[in-house]
Enzyme design. Structure first.
Site, PDB file in Angstrom:
ATOM      1  N   ASN A 140       0.834  -1.202   0.000  1.00  0.00           N
ATOM      2  CA  ASN A 140       0.000   0.000   0.000  1.00  0.00           C
ATOM      3  C   ASN A 140       0.870   1.253   0.000  1.00  0.00           C
ATOM      4  O   ASN A 140       1.969   1.274   0.567  1.00  0.00           O
ATOM      5  CB  ASN A 140      -1.021  -0.009   1.147  1.00  0.00           C
ATOM      6  CG  ASN A 140      -0.447  -0.225   2.518  1.00  0.00           C
ATOM      7  OD1 ASN A 140       0.601  -0.828   2.682  1.00  0.00           O
ATOM      8  ND2 ASN A 140      -1.129   0.274   3.521  1.00  0.00           N
ATOM      9  N   GLU A 150       0.223   5.232   0.655  1.00  0.00           N
ATOM     10  CA  GLU A 150      -0.755   6.230   1.090  1.00  0.00           C
ATOM     11  C   GLU A 150      -0.378   7.623   0.593  1.00  0.00           C
ATOM     12  O   GLU A 150       0.675   7.821  -0.032  1.00  0.00           O
ATOM     13  CB  GLU A 150      -0.870   6.165   2.621  1.00  0.00           C
ATOM     14  CG  GLU A 150      -1.411   4.805   3.048  1.00  0.00           C
ATOM     15  CD  GLU A 150      -1.684   4.686   4.535  1.00  0.00           C
ATOM     16  OE1 GLU A 150      -1.212   5.530   5.321  1.00  0.00           O
ATOM     17  OE2 GLU A 150      -2.398   3.723   4.909  1.00  0.00           O
ATOM     18  N   CYS A 179      -4.032   0.488  -2.526  1.00  0.00           N
ATOM     19  CA  CYS A 179      -3.896  -0.751  -1.761  1.00  0.00           C
ATOM     20  C   CYS A 179      -2.772  -1.621  -2.318  1.00  0.00           C
ATOM     21  O   CYS A 179      -2.385  -1.502  -3.494  1.00  0.00           O
ATOM     22  CB  CYS A 179      -5.192  -1.548  -1.806  1.00  0.00           C
ATOM     23  SG  CYS A 179      -6.526  -0.884  -0.802  1.00  0.00           S
ATOM     24  N   GLU A 232      -2.917  -4.726  -3.106  1.00  0.00           N
ATOM     25  CA  GLU A 232      -3.396  -5.566  -4.202  1.00  0.00           C
ATOM     26  C   GLU A 232      -3.321  -4.815  -5.531  1.00  0.00           C
ATOM     27  O   GLU A 232      -2.952  -5.391  -6.560  1.00  0.00           O
ATOM     28  CB  GLU A 232      -4.846  -5.995  -3.951  1.00  0.00           C
ATOM     29  CG  GLU A 232      -5.038  -6.869  -2.717  1.00  0.00           C
ATOM     30  CD  GLU A 232      -5.285  -6.075  -1.439  1.00  0.00           C
ATOM     31  OE1 GLU A 232      -4.782  -4.939  -1.306  1.00  0.00           O
ATOM     32  OE2 GLU A 232      -5.981  -6.607  -0.553  1.00  0.00           O
ATOM     33  N   CYS A 238     -10.111  -5.260   0.347  1.00  0.00           N
ATOM     34  CA  CYS A 238     -11.273  -4.365   0.412  1.00  0.00           C
ATOM     35  C   CYS A 238     -12.176  -4.635  -0.789  1.00  0.00           C
ATOM     36  O   CYS A 238     -11.788  -5.319  -1.751  1.00  0.00           O
ATOM     37  CB  CYS A 238     -10.825  -2.903   0.448  1.00  0.00           C
ATOM     38  SG  CYS A 238     -10.268  -2.252  -1.147  1.00  0.00           S
ATOM     39  N   CYS A 243     -10.757  -3.732  -4.195  1.00  0.00           N
ATOM     40  CA  CYS A 243      -9.682  -4.646  -4.649  1.00  0.00           C
ATOM     41  C   CYS A 243     -10.250  -5.995  -5.082  1.00  0.00           C
ATOM     42  O   CYS A 243      -9.719  -6.625  -5.992  1.00  0.00           O
ATOM     43  CB  CYS A 243      -8.631  -4.817  -3.564  1.00  0.00           C
ATOM     44  SG  CYS A 243      -7.552  -3.372  -3.469  1.00  0.00           S
TER      45      CYS A 243
HETATM   46  N1  THU Z   1      -5.141  -1.832   2.645  1.00  0.00           N
HETATM   47  C1  THU Z   1      -4.569  -2.575   1.665  1.00  0.00           C
HETATM   48  O1  THU Z   1      -3.546  -2.180   1.092  1.00  0.00           O
HETATM   49  N2  THU Z   1      -5.143  -3.755   1.334  1.00  0.00           N
HETATM   50  C2  THU Z   1      -6.183  -4.321   1.999  1.00  0.00           C
HETATM   51  O2  THU Z   1      -6.579  -5.424   1.653  1.00  0.00           O
HETATM   52  C3  THU Z   1      -6.815  -3.604   3.117  1.00  0.00           C
HETATM   53  C4  THU Z   1      -6.359  -2.205   3.325  1.00  0.00           C
HETATM   54  C5  THU Z   1      -4.490  -0.579   3.029  1.00  0.00           C
HETATM   55  C6  THU Z   1      -5.138   0.686   2.581  1.00  0.00           C
HETATM   56  C7  THU Z   1      -4.603   1.686   3.579  1.00  0.00           C
HETATM   57  O3  THU Z   1      -3.333   2.144   3.132  1.00  0.00           O
HETATM   58  C8  THU Z   1      -4.399   0.870   4.840  1.00  0.00           C
HETATM   59  O4  THU Z   1      -4.423  -0.486   4.438  1.00  0.00           O
HETATM   60  C9  THU Z   1      -5.456   1.101   5.893  1.00  0.00           C
HETATM   61  O5  THU Z   1      -6.724   0.935   5.368  1.00  0.00           O
END
Ligand code: THU
Length: 144
Positions: A52, A54, A63, A65, A96, A99
């Site tokens: 991920n 941000e 994310c 994925e 999520c 994804c």
């Molecule tokens: N996140 C992911 O990268 N993948 C997931 O399957 C769940 C959430 C990340 C998004 C964000 O940067 C952090 O987790 C908190 O939500």
């Protein structure tokens, strides 16, 4: 980019989870501090990793994925055969909703989604388990 054999599925599951753990360590998550890694096995037996990333403008974050899918496409992979997602949380860190749909674009509903933590596999689901009755590219490819 690494490759995996078709021979020993359990060993391959662990390799895929380890690749996701490695990717997780590269995550850029200064706001949530919630690091996630993902690893895809494609139809050529190649591995593609993502983490991920941000953003100070929060909704612009991506994310793990999505990063792994982008890496697969860049490497000219087109089919996800399995995907592992790793996070460090009391409950298994499942992809999520967005994804799940992104994975669906490049995967059959039967593919395994391996949800792991830092130590072990926590949950094994198919894509159809996580995204039942899904909409996919074939809907748009049919002639009318
Ligand atoms: N996140 C992911 O990268 N993948 C997931 O399957 C769940 C959430 C990340 C998004 C964000 O940067 C952090 O987790 C908190 O939500």
């Amino acid at each position: 980019m690494q490759s995996m054999s078709e021979n020993d599925p359990m060993m391959d599951e662990n390799l895929l989870l380890d690749a996701a753990r490695e990717a997780r360590m590269k995550a850029y998550a200064p706001y949530s501090r919630f690091l996630v890694g993902a690893a895809i096995l494609d139809d050529q037996g190649k591995l593609h990793k993502g983490c991920n990333v941000e953003n100070a403008a929060y909704p612009q974050g991506t994310c793990a994925e999505a990063g792994a899918i982008a890496a697969m496409i860049l490497a000219e992979g087109r089919q996800i055969k399995a995907i592992a997602v790793v996070g460090d949380s009391p409950d298994p860190v499942t992809p999520c909703g967005g994804c799940r749909q992104k994975i669906r674009e490049f995967a059959e509903p039967t593919i395994p989604i391996l949800i792991g933590d830092l130590k072990q596999l926590r949950l094994r689901q198919t894509l159809a388990d996580l995204l039942p009755h899904s909409f996919g590219p074939e809907y748009l490819l049919n002639e009318h």
